[in-house]
Scaffold this motif. Structure first.
Motif, PDB file in Angstrom:
ATOM      1  N   UNK A  38      -0.969   4.928  -9.971  1.00 57.04           N
ATOM      2  CA  UNK A  38      -0.143   6.056  -9.496  1.00 57.04           C
ATOM      3  C   UNK A  38       1.283   5.947 -10.012  1.00 57.04           C
ATOM      4  N   UNK A  39       1.803   4.728 -10.057  1.00 56.79           N
ATOM      5  CA  UNK A  39       3.154   4.518 -10.562  1.00 56.79           C
ATOM      6  C   UNK A  39       3.227   4.851 -12.043  1.00 56.79           C
ATOM      7  N   UNK A  40       2.227   4.432 -12.807  1.00 55.45           N
ATOM      8  CA  UNK A  40       2.197   4.743 -14.250  1.00 55.45           C
ATOM      9  C   UNK A  40       2.128   6.244 -14.487  1.00 55.45           C
ATOM     10  N   UNK A  41       1.370   6.942 -13.663  1.00 57.22           N
ATOM     11  CA  UNK A  41       1.264   8.403 -13.802  1.00 57.22           C
ATOM     12  C   UNK A  41       2.626   9.057 -13.564  1.00 57.22           C
ATOM     13  N   UNK A  42       3.370   8.583 -12.579  1.00 56.07           N
ATOM     14  CA  UNK A  42       4.698   9.145 -12.337  1.00 56.07           C
ATOM     15  C   UNK A  42       5.584   8.984 -13.569  1.00 56.07           C
ATOM     16  N   UNK A  87       4.692   8.504 -16.636  1.00 53.93           N
ATOM     17  CA  UNK A  87       4.156   9.264 -17.766  1.00 53.93           C
ATOM     18  C   UNK A  87       4.345  10.765 -17.575  1.00 53.93           C
ATOM     19  N   UNK A  88       3.913  11.283 -16.440  1.00 50.48           N
ATOM     20  CA  UNK A  88       3.937  12.734 -16.231  1.00 50.48           C
ATOM     21  C   UNK A  88       5.325  13.283 -15.922  1.00 50.48           C
ATOM     22  N   UNK A  89       6.090  12.565 -15.133  1.00 51.10           N
ATOM     23  CA  UNK A  89       7.396  13.069 -14.719  1.00 51.10           C
ATOM     24  C   UNK A  89       8.491  12.724 -15.727  1.00 51.10           C
ATOM     25  N   UNK A  90       8.457  11.514 -16.253  1.00 48.28           N
ATOM     26  CA  UNK A  90       9.509  11.079 -17.170  1.00 48.28           C
ATOM     27  C   UNK A  90       9.110  11.188 -18.640  1.00 48.28           C
ATOM     28  N   UNK A 129      -2.211  -3.827 -14.142  1.00 49.89           N
ATOM     29  CA  UNK A 129      -1.220  -3.988 -15.195  1.00 49.89           C
ATOM     30  C   UNK A 129      -1.177  -2.733 -16.055  1.00 49.89           C
ATOM     31  N   UNK A 130       0.024  -2.234 -16.311  1.00 50.86           N
ATOM     32  CA  UNK A 130       0.190  -1.068 -17.197  1.00 50.86           C
ATOM     33  C   UNK A 130       1.412  -1.293 -18.073  1.00 50.86           C
ATOM     34  N   UNK A 131       1.354  -0.759 -19.271  1.00 50.73           N
ATOM     35  CA  UNK A 131       2.466  -0.816 -20.207  1.00 50.73           C
ATOM     36  C   UNK A 131       2.837   0.605 -20.602  1.00 50.73           C
ATOM     37  N   UNK A 132       4.086   0.936 -20.453  1.00 46.68           N
ATOM     38  CA  UNK A 132       4.633   2.192 -20.947  1.00 46.68           C
ATOM     39  C   UNK A 132       5.537   1.788 -22.100  1.00 46.68           C
ATOM     40  N   UNK A 133       4.976   1.822 -23.302  1.00 45.97           N
ATOM     41  CA  UNK A 133       5.646   1.278 -24.474  1.00 45.97           C
ATOM     42  C   UNK A 133       6.736   2.175 -25.017  1.00 45.97           C
TER      43      UNK A 133
END
Length: 138
Positions: free
Chosen positions: A17-21, A23-26, A49-53
Motif C-alpha cells: 500500500x505504501x509503494x502504491x501511494x 507510485x500513484x500519487x508521487x 520489500x519494495x524499491x522505487x528506483x
C-alpha cells in the motif's frame, strides 16, 4: 570526503500500500531489486520489500521494508536496519570512515556485500538516535 545520499530506507507497516501511494500519487516508478549473490537476510516477498528506483542503478532511490524484529540478531549486527528507517550515504573510502568510527568509540555494525551488489555497509546511530547506513565499494 565526498559523499552522496543513496538510498533512503523507510520502514513500512504495509509495504504494498505504501509503494502504491509513492507510485500513484508521487509518480515514482517501482523497480526490480538487484540482489547480491548472498542475500539470506533480504526478503524476496514484495509484501516485505519494495524499491522505487531513481533510474541510476539497481538499488538507488527509495527502499520500503517491513519491520523484522529478529533482523539484527539473525545477521550478527548491533543495528536493525529494518526498524525505524534510515538514510544511506555512499562514500569513496569506507575503510577511512570505519577507522574514524573506531577512534571515536562509536558502536557500529560492519557488513561485507550484504544488501547491494558490489557494496559494503556500516550501520551506526547519530547522537539523536537516527540510524544511518554508510556504503562503500568492496
Amino acid at each position: 570526503m565526498s559523499w552522496s545520499i543513496d538510498p533512503v530506507n523507510l520502514e513500512a507497516r504495509d509495504v504494498r500500500r505504501t509503494a502504491v501511494l509513492y507510485a500513484d500519487t508521487l509518480g515514482m516508478a517501482g523497480s526490480s531489486w538487484s540482489f547480491p549473490a548472498r542475500r539470506d537476510y533480504l526478503p524476496g516477498d514484495p509484501g516485505k520489500l519494495a524499491l522505487l528506483g531513481d533510474g541510476r542503478d539497481g538499488h538507488s532511490g527509495l527502499h520500503l521494508i517491513a519491520a523484522d524484529e529478529s533482523f539484527a540478531r539473525r545477521n550478527g549486527l548491533e543495528h536493525n536496519a529494518s526498524i525505524g528507517g534510515h538514510v544511506a550515504f555512499q562514500v569513496a573510502d569506507l575503510d577511512a570512515v570505519i577507522a574514524r568510527l573506531r577512534r571515536a568509540g562509536l558502536c557500529h555494525s560492519v557488513t561485507g556485500e550484504f544488501a547491494i551488489p558490489g557494496l559494503r555497509h556500516v550501520y551506526v546511530e547519530d547522537p539523536s538516535g537516527n540510524q544511518i547506513e554508510i556504503n562503500g565499494s568492496l
